[in-house]
Design a protein around this motif. Structure first.
Motif, PDB file in Angstrom:
ATOM      1  N   VAL A   1       0.836  -1.211   0.000  1.00  0.00           N
ATOM      2  CA  VAL A   1       0.000   0.000   0.000  1.00  0.00           C
ATOM      3  C   VAL A   1       0.870   1.261   0.000  1.00  0.00           C
ATOM      4  CG1 VAL A   1      -0.281   0.019   2.519  1.00  0.00           C
ATOM      5  CG2 VAL A   1      -2.011   1.097   1.100  1.00  0.00           C
ATOM      6  N   GLN A   2       2.053   1.161   0.545  1.00  0.00           N
ATOM      7  CA  GLN A   2       3.081   2.233   0.555  1.00  0.00           C
ATOM      8  C   GLN A   2       2.821   3.331   1.576  1.00  0.00           C
ATOM      9  OE1 GLN A   2       5.401   1.080  -1.133  1.00  0.00           O
ATOM     10  NE2 GLN A   2       4.601   0.059  -2.941  1.00  0.00           N
ATOM     11  N   ALA A   3       1.568   3.797   1.698  1.00  0.00           N
ATOM     12  CA  ALA A   3       1.282   4.901   2.624  1.00  0.00           C
ATOM     13  C   ALA A   3      -0.198   4.879   2.984  1.00  0.00           C
ATOM     14  CB  ALA A   3       1.642   6.234   1.978  1.00  0.00           C
ATOM     15  N   GLY A   4      -0.555   5.587   4.072  1.00  0.00           N
ATOM     16  CA  GLY A   4      -1.944   5.564   4.519  1.00  0.00           C
ATOM     17  C   GLY A   4      -2.654   6.898   4.368  1.00  0.00           C
TER      18      GLY A   4
ATOM     19  N   ARG B   1      -3.557  11.975   0.505  1.00  0.00           N
ATOM     20  CA  ARG B   1      -2.786  13.011  -0.192  1.00  0.00           C
ATOM     21  C   ARG B   1      -1.488  12.407  -0.755  1.00  0.00           C
ATOM     22  NH1 ARG B   1       0.182  17.295   0.731  1.00  0.00           N
ATOM     23  NH2 ARG B   1       1.170  16.333   2.533  1.00  0.00           N
ATOM     24  N   ILE B   2      -0.819  11.613   0.081  1.00  0.00           N
ATOM     25  CA  ILE B   2       0.446  11.004  -0.350  1.00  0.00           C
ATOM     26  C   ILE B   2       0.193   9.904  -1.383  1.00  0.00           C
ATOM     27  CG2 ILE B   2       2.459   9.665   0.452  1.00  0.00           C
ATOM     28  CD1 ILE B   2       2.534  12.670   1.163  1.00  0.00           C
ATOM     29  N   LEU B   3      -0.871   9.121  -1.180  1.00  0.00           N
ATOM     30  CA  LEU B   3      -1.194   8.077  -2.170  1.00  0.00           C
ATOM     31  C   LEU B   3      -1.414   8.701  -3.544  1.00  0.00           C
ATOM     32  CD1 LEU B   3      -3.551   5.792  -0.048  1.00  0.00           C
ATOM     33  CD2 LEU B   3      -1.335   5.144  -1.012  1.00  0.00           C
ATOM     34  N   LYS B   4      -2.050   9.879  -3.538  1.00  0.00           N
ATOM     35  CA  LYS B   4      -2.303  10.568  -4.802  1.00  0.00           C
ATOM     36  C   LYS B   4      -0.971  11.028  -5.415  1.00  0.00           C
ATOM     37  CE  LYS B   4      -5.849  13.556  -6.665  1.00  0.00           C
ATOM     38  NZ  LYS B   4      -5.250  14.258  -7.718  1.00  0.00           N
TER      39      LYS B   4
END
Ligand code: 5AD
Ligand code: SF4
Length: 463
Positions: A287-290, A293-296
């Motif tokens: 998933v890398q991050a939760g 904003r960062i996922l985008k």
């Protein structure tokens, strides 16, 4: 039989040469190294584990993080010294660089490290024997153009002996490359765009593995669940359909696949987890991050809530599913609040296993050009907190195995007399303490009961 006469079948041919392959990085590289070793075998090179014995040293490199290229150059420096020392005794040393650093750096490698005779990228490994011939005749060879022909067509045949020596579990590459372009990741540039291996080739290799005694097959791909192909009637197939089909092959007892992207977990694949007992309850789903904003900014194309909902759906059809993940701390622009969202996501999902890294800017990727890079010490602090949480979940998962009874695949003898090592459905190794009347063979699938669940190992007896 005279015991002083060595068995000539076990002796390398007097004129055979030796290759030492050093592998860095992911399972795809492990698979590729094995295949390169096989194809070099056909050119008369025997594998060796000792670099000093080698006539050819092949470094299979990884470019995903850190100063991977710098590590390769320092290793090449050591090989340069070795080559000079050998020249004095009239013995040659050939050096090849393969893998993602080879793809990314190309001829720059030979410019900086003249010891290198051959640079070959991951899409052109089928040309290795021919490239090596040219290198032997003195040419400095660089093979990094994306191959137009189908590299899968040219993989060397694997025979029974070669496979047996690898044991009862095997990887099978079904897909390579990636079109997702996560903004931190170099893979779409080094491995090229997504290519699925045709169904007939996959089935042929699967049957060959079974004939060689393999019981557990792990389908491999950078984006394995993006695999797509055609069934015998021409209909469109995804990974789910492929798994249904592979599960019908007698002799394949267990199936796994890695690595997946959340966006490609389609309904059929989730149904496969519901319907196929051979499909093991372990899923690596990075998933890398939760933080949304960062996922985008990472171009992951899903939100944290969508990921959590997906995990819930998978667990609703397969309640014992163990989830593993990858995480990055300190992607450009990540605030304390964003990082707390990652911690919350980890708490919600509960991971059985995880890999986590500090963000490392890769030249040429969009992430590297973003503003607001996070200071190294902040990345490190966050990584430490995240890893402590993941480690506590991992330990809890391991300890939840105490007293449970389940099937393991017997893989190899244990370290001590009377022990065998098996693999649980959730990938955890299990040390089986054999009772005097146990007669376990490698490749057996047997029921065991966990007698001791420590932080690092599981002990069991036959049930
Ligand atoms: N920095 C840190 N981690 C990275 N990964 C990929 N690229 C980078 C990078 N630039 C991690 C991701 C991926 C795993 C294989 O490596 O978490 O899932
Ligand atoms: Fe890299 Fe993203 Fe492709 Fe995975 S999905 S290989 S992280 S670009």
């Amino acid at each position: 039989m005279n015991e002083h006469v060595p068995n000539k079948d076990l002796q390398p041919l007097a004129n055979s040469k030796k290759v030492f392959v050093k592998t860095y990085g992911c399972q795809m590289n492990v698979y590729d190294s094995q295949r390169m070793t096989d194809s070099l075998g056909e050119s008369g090179y025997m594998p060796t584990d000792t670099v000093e014995d080698a006539d050819l040293v092949l470094i299979n490199t990884c470019h995903i993080r850190e100063k991977a290229a710098e590590k390769v150059y320092s290793q090449l420096g050591r090989l340069q010294k070795m080559k000079r020392a050998r020249a004095k005794i009239g013995r040659d040393l050939m050096v090849g660089v393969a893998g993602c650093v080879a793809q990314a750096e190309g001829s720059e490698i030979i410019r900086r490290a003249p010891v290198v005779d051959l640079v070959i990228g991951p899409t052109t490994y089928h040309r290795l024997p021919e490239a090596l011939e040219r290198a032997k005749s003195g040419e400095k060879v660089v093979e990094t153009d994306y191959a137009v022909e189908d590299k899968f067509e040219y993989l060397p045949q694997i025979n029974r002996e070669k496979t047996i020596s690898r044991g009862v579990t095997a990887f099978l590459t079904v897909q390579e490359g990636c079109d997702k372009f996560c903004t931190f990741c170099v893979v779409p540039y080094t491995r090229g765009s997504e290519v699925s291996r045709p169904l007939t080739q996959i089935l042929t290799e699967a049957r060959r593995l079974v004939d060689a005694g393999v019981k557990e097959v792990t389908l491999l791909g950078q984006n394995v669940n993006a695999w797509h192909g055609h069934g015998p009637d021409g209909s469109a197939w995804g990974l789910g359909e492929l798994l249904y089909h592979l599960a019908e092959i007698d002799g394949i007892e267990r199936l796994r696949y890695t690595t997946s992207h959340p966006r490609d977990m389609d309904d059929r694949l989730i149904e496969a987890h519901r319907d196929l007992p051979k499909l093991m309850p372990y899923l690596h789903l990075p998933v890398q991050a939760g933080s949304d904003r960062i996922l985008k900014a990472m171009n992951r194309k899903h939100t944290a809530a969508e990921y959590i909902a997906l995990i819930e759906r998978i667990r609703s059809v397969r309640p014992d599913m163990a989830i593993s993940g990858d995480f990055i701390t300190g992607f450009p622009g990540e605030t304390d609040e964003d990082f707390e969202a990652t911690m919350r996501l980890v708490e919600t999902v509960g991971y059985a296993q995880a890999f986590s890294f500090k963000y490392s800017p890769r030249p040429g990727t969009p992430g590297a050009d973003l503003p607001d890079h996070v200071p190294e010490e902040v990345k490190a602090e966050r990584l430490e907190r995240l890893q402590a949480l993941l480690f506590s979940q991992q330990t809890a998962f391991q300890q939840s195995m105490a007293d449970r009874t389940f099937d393991v695949l017997v893989e190899k003898p244990g370290r001590f007399e009377g022990q065998m090592v098996g693999r649980s459905p959730w990938l955890l190794p299990v040390i089986i303490e054999m009772k005097s009347n146990d007669n376990l063979k490698i490749g057996d699938i047997i029921k065991v009961r966990i007698t001791k669940a420590g932080t690092n190992s599981l002990h069991a007896e036959t049930a």
